[in-house]
Design an enzyme around this catalytic site. Sequence first.
Site, PDB file in Angstrom:
ATOM      1  N   CYS A  90       0.836  -1.207   0.000  1.00 41.74           N
ATOM      2  CA  CYS A  90       0.000   0.000   0.000  1.00 41.74           C
ATOM      3  C   CYS A  90       0.875   1.265   0.000  1.00 41.74           C
ATOM      4  O   CYS A  90       1.512   1.550  -0.994  1.00 41.74           O
ATOM      5  CB  CYS A  90      -0.985  -0.047   1.153  1.00 41.74           C
ATOM      6  SG  CYS A  90      -2.388   1.048   0.899  1.00 41.74           S
ATOM      7  N   HIS A 183      -3.199  -5.137   1.603  1.00 40.88           N
ATOM      8  CA  HIS A 183      -2.485  -5.381   2.869  1.00 40.88           C
ATOM      9  C   HIS A 183      -2.434  -6.864   3.204  1.00 40.88           C
ATOM     10  O   HIS A 183      -3.261  -7.348   3.986  1.00 40.88           O
ATOM     11  CB  HIS A 183      -3.209  -4.647   4.010  1.00 40.88           C
ATOM     12  CG  HIS A 183      -3.081  -3.173   3.970  1.00 40.88           C
ATOM     13  ND1 HIS A 183      -2.051  -2.502   4.586  1.00 40.88           N
ATOM     14  CD2 HIS A 183      -3.837  -2.227   3.379  1.00 40.88           C
ATOM     15  CE1 HIS A 183      -2.176  -1.203   4.382  1.00 40.88           C
ATOM     16  NE2 HIS A 183      -3.261  -1.000   3.648  1.00 40.88           N
ATOM     17  N   GLU A 185      -0.652  -8.337   5.226  1.00 36.20           N
ATOM     18  CA  GLU A 185      -0.380  -8.530   6.662  1.00 36.20           C
ATOM     19  C   GLU A 185      -1.670  -8.518   7.489  1.00 36.20           C
ATOM     20  O   GLU A 185      -1.652  -8.876   8.657  1.00 36.20           O
ATOM     21  CB  GLU A 185       0.607  -7.459   7.157  1.00 36.20           C
ATOM     22  CG  GLU A 185       0.063  -6.043   7.293  1.00 36.20           C
ATOM     23  CD  GLU A 185      -0.109  -5.314   5.965  1.00 36.20           C
ATOM     24  OE1 GLU A 185       0.047  -5.943   4.894  1.00 36.20           O
ATOM     25  OE2 GLU A 185      -0.436  -4.109   6.003  1.00 36.20           O
TER      26      GLU A 185
HETATM   27  N1  GLN Z   1      -3.561   6.386   0.985  1.00 34.51           N
HETATM   28  C1  GLN Z   1      -2.296   6.177   1.606  1.00 34.51           C
HETATM   29  C2  GLN Z   1      -1.203   6.992   0.915  1.00 34.51           C
HETATM   30  O1  GLN Z   1      -1.453   7.568  -0.095  1.00 34.51           O
HETATM   31  C3  GLN Z   1      -1.920   4.704   1.600  1.00 34.51           C
HETATM   32  C4  GLN Z   1      -2.910   3.943   2.439  1.00 34.51           C
HETATM   33  C5  GLN Z   1      -2.371   2.712   3.073  1.00 34.51           C
HETATM   34  O2  GLN Z   1      -1.182   2.443   3.131  1.00 34.51           O
HETATM   35  N2  GLN Z   1      -3.283   1.955   3.644  1.00 34.51           N
HETATM   36  O3  GLN Z   1      -0.110   7.051   1.391  1.00 34.51           O
END
Ligand code: GLN
Length: 202
Positions: A90, A183, A185
């Site tokens: 992410c 994610h 994890e």
């Molecule tokens: N929206 C977040 C970003 O732009 C990432 C979100 C996440 O890691 N769950 O950094």
Amino acid sequence: MAAPSPIDRAPRSRVGILALQGDVREHADAIREIGGEPVSVRLPRDLVGLDALILPGGESTTMRNLIDRYGLREPIRAFADGGAPILGTCAGMILLAARIANGDEPVLGLLDVTVRRNAYGRQLDSFEADLSVPALGAEPLHGVFIRAPVVSELGGGVEVLARDADERPIAVRQGNILATAFHPELTSDRRVHRLLLEMIGQ
Ligand code: GLN
């Protein structure tokens, strides 16, 4: 003295987890569960002797600022150049990307993709989906997406491991760099973390 059992002789993989912000503990638990040793990384010296590194989810803008405050940008790039595998999930995927569509400057530039932050908009802020990931076997992988990015442009050497319902890449691999928009994890399926360990020494 008893001879060491085979398990004692096999060195445990030491997996660093960038511990500046975000869901560090969940990654540490995942690594421990599959027999690795998680190590918190806050300073450049914490990278010494690691076999792999995880950049967790969180807020990429905050992580960008902290990476620079602690002088981690070049050391992480050097760690990647040494061939050790890196998993970004992410926000971690955003940190790895060579280009960010929303106009932000790239951070590590280790993955030849363009990412679009918060690509699912407000309505689909967070959602879960079963994903087909052939590289990890026939069983679907349950993906948890939280204000997730997508890959909007792919460089030549980048392999797509999974796509979303609109066919946009959401898990990719380029050499020793692995990234997911979701994610892994946050579920009990450890196949993504296992793949990271398998990439050590490849
Ligand atoms: N929206 C977040 C970003 O732009 C990432 C979100 C996440 O890691 N769950 O950094």
